[in-house]
Design a protein around this motif. Structure first.
Motif, PDB file in Angstrom:
ATOM      1  N   VAL A 102       0.867  -1.181   0.000  1.00  0.00           N
ATOM      2  CA  VAL A 102       0.000   0.000   0.000  1.00  0.00           C
ATOM      3  C   VAL A 102       0.904   1.231   0.000  1.00  0.00           C
ATOM      4  O   VAL A 102       1.896   1.264   0.741  1.00  0.00           O
ATOM      5  N   GLY A 105      -2.194   5.397   0.324  1.00  0.00           N
ATOM      6  CA  GLY A 105      -3.582   4.952   0.367  1.00  0.00           C
ATOM      7  C   GLY A 105      -4.003   4.054  -0.781  1.00  0.00           C
ATOM      8  O   GLY A 105      -5.140   3.581  -0.810  1.00  0.00           O
ATOM      9  N   VAL A 106      -3.127   3.810  -1.739  1.00  0.00           N
ATOM     10  CA  VAL A 106      -3.477   2.967  -2.884  1.00  0.00           C
ATOM     11  C   VAL A 106      -3.017   1.534  -2.617  1.00  0.00           C
ATOM     12  O   VAL A 106      -1.841   1.295  -2.354  1.00  0.00           O
ATOM     13  N   HIS A 107      -3.952   0.616  -2.673  1.00  0.00           N
ATOM     14  CA  HIS A 107      -3.656  -0.805  -2.480  1.00  0.00           C
ATOM     15  C   HIS A 107      -3.392  -1.419  -3.841  1.00  0.00           C
ATOM     16  O   HIS A 107      -4.279  -1.468  -4.684  1.00  0.00           O
ATOM     17  N   VAL A 108      -2.161  -1.885  -4.048  1.00  0.00           N
ATOM     18  CA  VAL A 108      -1.823  -2.411  -5.370  1.00  0.00           C
ATOM     19  C   VAL A 108      -2.142  -3.893  -5.491  1.00  0.00           C
ATOM     20  O   VAL A 108      -2.140  -4.425  -6.602  1.00  0.00           O
ATOM     21  N   HIS A 109      -2.398  -4.565  -4.355  1.00  0.00           N
ATOM     22  CA  HIS A 109      -2.641  -6.015  -4.394  1.00  0.00           C
ATOM     23  C   HIS A 109      -1.497  -6.728  -5.116  1.00  0.00           C
ATOM     24  O   HIS A 109      -1.702  -7.629  -5.922  1.00  0.00           O
ATOM     25  N   ASP A 110      -0.314  -6.272  -4.845  1.00  0.00           N
ATOM     26  CA  ASP A 110       0.907  -6.866  -5.388  1.00  0.00           C
ATOM     27  C   ASP A 110       2.004  -6.638  -4.345  1.00  0.00           C
ATOM     28  O   ASP A 110       1.768  -6.002  -3.310  1.00  0.00           O
TER      29      ASP A 110
ATOM     30  N   ILE B  16       3.701   2.485 -12.110  1.00  0.00           N
ATOM     31  CA  ILE B  16       2.840   1.293 -12.083  1.00  0.00           C
ATOM     32  C   ILE B  16       1.371   1.687 -12.111  1.00  0.00           C
ATOM     33  O   ILE B  16       0.551   1.042 -12.763  1.00  0.00           O
ATOM     34  N   ASN B  34       0.984  -7.023 -13.758  1.00  0.00           N
ATOM     35  CA  ASN B  34       0.435  -7.650 -12.548  1.00  0.00           C
ATOM     36  C   ASN B  34      -0.688  -6.800 -11.976  1.00  0.00           C
ATOM     37  O   ASN B  34      -1.743  -7.300 -11.592  1.00  0.00           O
ATOM     38  N   PHE B  35      -0.439  -5.470 -11.900  1.00  0.00           N
ATOM     39  CA  PHE B  35      -1.419  -4.552 -11.323  1.00  0.00           C
ATOM     40  C   PHE B  35      -2.698  -4.571 -12.150  1.00  0.00           C
ATOM     41  O   PHE B  35      -3.806  -4.693 -11.612  1.00  0.00           O
ATOM     42  N   HIS B  39      -6.382  -6.970 -11.146  1.00  0.00           N
ATOM     43  CA  HIS B  39      -7.670  -6.306 -10.930  1.00  0.00           C
ATOM     44  C   HIS B  39      -8.650  -6.610 -12.050  1.00  0.00           C
ATOM     45  O   HIS B  39      -9.852  -6.711 -11.807  1.00  0.00           O
ATOM     46  N   LEU B  71      -8.216   4.305  -8.456  1.00  0.00           N
ATOM     47  CA  LEU B  71      -7.222   3.413  -7.860  1.00  0.00           C
ATOM     48  C   LEU B  71      -7.752   2.774  -6.580  1.00  0.00           C
ATOM     49  O   LEU B  71      -8.385   3.448  -5.755  1.00  0.00           O
ATOM     50  N   PRO B  72      -7.478   1.482  -6.380  1.00  0.00           N
ATOM     51  CA  PRO B  72      -8.019   0.774  -5.222  1.00  0.00           C
ATOM     52  C   PRO B  72      -7.595   1.410  -3.906  1.00  0.00           C
ATOM     53  O   PRO B  72      -6.411   1.598  -3.660  1.00  0.00           O
ATOM     54  N   SER B  73      -8.569   1.714  -3.081  1.00  0.00           N
ATOM     55  CA  SER B  73      -8.257   2.350  -1.802  1.00  0.00           C
ATOM     56  C   SER B  73      -8.579   1.433  -0.627  1.00  0.00           C
ATOM     57  O   SER B  73      -8.630   1.872   0.522  1.00  0.00           O
ATOM     58  N   SER B  74      -8.815   0.184  -0.941  1.00  0.00           N
ATOM     59  CA  SER B  74      -9.156  -0.781   0.103  1.00  0.00           C
ATOM     60  C   SER B  74      -8.396  -2.071  -0.157  1.00  0.00           C
ATOM     61  O   SER B  74      -8.142  -2.428  -1.299  1.00  0.00           O
ATOM     62  N   PRO B  75      -8.074  -2.804   0.921  1.00  0.00           N
ATOM     63  CA  PRO B  75      -7.479  -4.122   0.692  1.00  0.00           C
ATOM     64  C   PRO B  75      -8.472  -5.087   0.062  1.00  0.00           C
ATOM     65  O   PRO B  75      -8.083  -6.106  -0.501  1.00  0.00           O
ATOM     66  N   SER B  76      -9.758  -4.758   0.153  1.00  0.00           N
ATOM     67  CA  SER B  76     -10.788  -5.659  -0.350  1.00  0.00           C
ATOM     68  C   SER B  76     -11.027  -5.424  -1.840  1.00  0.00           C
ATOM     69  O   SER B  76     -11.413  -4.333  -2.262  1.00  0.00           O
ATOM     70  N   LEU B  77     -10.825  -6.470  -2.619  1.00  0.00           N
ATOM     71  CA  LEU B  77     -11.120  -6.362  -4.053  1.00  0.00           C
ATOM     72  C   LEU B  77     -12.628  -6.223  -4.271  1.00  0.00           C
ATOM     73  O   LEU B  77     -13.059  -5.650  -5.265  1.00  0.00           O
TER      74      LEU B  77
END
Lengths: 277, 165
Positions: A102, A105-110, B16, B34-35, B39, B71-77
């Protein structure tokens, strides 16, 4: 030496099948399960299955959200959930990655790399300390497969991890496939890295496969474990007096569970050969 | 090996997560891929009928745009995906077919299975069913001015949406 115990990074959809087998894991080549903890933090059918599994076999929790390498504040709500889950399943090993997940605040999920230097050691030691204190237990930190290296690194990844272990008392999760990927892509010397890592407390090791995508080898977890990976694991094991628990990771190109178990049988045979020396 | 001596972690991260980047090399591409694909796969799994309705190429286009615009702002997809239906509603390319938002909404109810409810125009329900069955032909009708709506909820423990109203 006894051969390493083998575990499987277990997908949620496999659990009902494993639970319904009359002998559970007894007839299988695995003796424990590892799960991605983040998939089990909310109540669901999967979390019910995980609790059932935990009654019958050891569980390792592998996290992807601690953001140990990050600059953003630690997500203490997340750490609290991990603590709760860890207690629920009596997790034998709890781990996450030496990376940034992270940023701003951006979660890259990587799993993003960063420069290994004194500044990052100071930052990350504090974070690992806080995580371990909150969890009330030691965690294992995993090395990465990397496709970029930062010029302001003053140490290798292994040197950084070694210093981190010394400062915080954390353990290591040695992903041998990641070392193989880094060797293939950038000629990073895995033996030199393993020599340093072997001085740390190694709580677990990962074995997996990689694939070439365009010009780079990528840690896809989508293929068999290759001979070089077994060779390097054997080297690491030779430097430790106790068997290192091993987890097979298969996340992409996933075959049916029965075929995954065949791969596990092959891995178990390799681990027995390693133990025999 | 990529020499990032000119760049900071912030530059790397921006490369990225930016819609377009000037930093071009195989390693940056690997992280961007990957990014993007991580998603995209999540959106494809959560919006299967919207993907059919839009067509795969269009779906990927809008999914990519959504990722880089929001852009994702949560750990939850799952939370990341929750904004996709409304995002589709505001895309000028498909503003004449508001059905896409409602189809995506129905998808989200079905894949999340939380028992949440949504109100959609009645006209899109038969379209949604036809798309699932592979029996939808022709173009999407306009629903401007459609006032008849239905409340839809995923029926817990079952595999279908419950419709009321």
């Amino acid at each position: 030496m006894q051969p390493s115990l083998l575990g499987l990074n277990t997908r949620g959809e496999w659990m009902p099948k494993l639970l319904s087998a009359p002998s559970f894991l007894d007839d299988l080549p695995i003796s424990f399960l590892e799960v991605i903890a983040d998939n089990f933090l909310e109540a669901s059918a999967s979390s019910t299955h995980l609790n059932a599994v935990a009654q019958r076999a050891p569980v390792h929790l592998h996290c992807v959200g601690m953001n140990l390498g990050g600059y953003d504040p630690l997500d203490m709500d997340y750490i609290a959930k991990i603590k709760e889950l860890s207690k629920q399943v009596n997790a034998r090993v709890l781990s996450d990655h030496l990376c940034i997940q992270v940023h701003e605040g951006v979660h890259v999920h990587d799993l993003l790399p960063f420069a290994w230097n004194q500044d990052s050691l100071a930052r990350i030691s504090e974070r690992v300390d806080q995580v371990q204190q909150t969890l009330g237990r030691q965690i294992a930190v995993e090395n990465l497969s990397q496709y970029i290296y930062f010029a302001d690194s003053t140490w290798s990844e292994a040197e950084f991890l070694h210093k981190l272990c010394e400062k915080t008392g954390c353990g290591l999760l040695v992903d041998v496939n990641n070392l193989v990927v880094n060797e293939k892509n950038y000629a990073i010397d895995p033996i030199a890295e393993l020599d340093i890592m072997a001085e740390c407390t190694i709580l677990e090791s990962h074995l997996a496969g990689s694939e070439k995508v365009d010009s780079l080898w990528i840690d896809t977890h989508g293929s068999d474990v290759e001979p070089r990976t077994f060779e390097l694991f054997a080297y690491l094991q030779s430097k430790k007096s106790e068997p290192i628990p091993v987890v097979y990771e298969r996340d992409t190109n996933v075959p049916p569970l029965e075929e995954v178990m065949e791969h596990c049988r092959n891995i178990q045979a390799q681990l027995e050969r390693t133990a025999d020396g | 090996m990529v020499d990032l001596s000119k760049y900071s972690f912030d530059d790397f991260f921006a490369a990225i997560t930016a819609k377009n980047t000037q930093l071009k090399n195989p390693a940056i591409e690997a992280y961007r891929r990957n990014f993007l694909w991580g998603h995209l796969e999540s959106l494809q799994a959560q919006f299967p009928v919207a993907k059919i309705a839009l067509g795969e190429k269009n779906f990927r286009f809008f999914a990519r745009e959504y990722l880089f615009d929001c852009l994702p702002s949560s750990p939850s997809l799952d939370l990341f995906s929750s904004g996709f239906p409304d995002y589709l509603a505001h895309r000028k390319e498909i503003k004449d077919v508001p059905y896409f938002k409602h189809i995506a909404t129905l998808d989200f109810l079905s894949t999340q299975k939380t028992g949440a409810t949504a109100t959609v125009p009645k006209g899109c329900l038969s379209i949604y069913s036809a798309l699932i069955a592979g029996k939808f032909e022709g173009s999407f009708p306009a629903i401007s001015g459609e006032t008849e709506t239905a409340e839809v909820q995923y029926e817990q423990g079952r595999s279908y949406l419950k419709i009321s109203g």
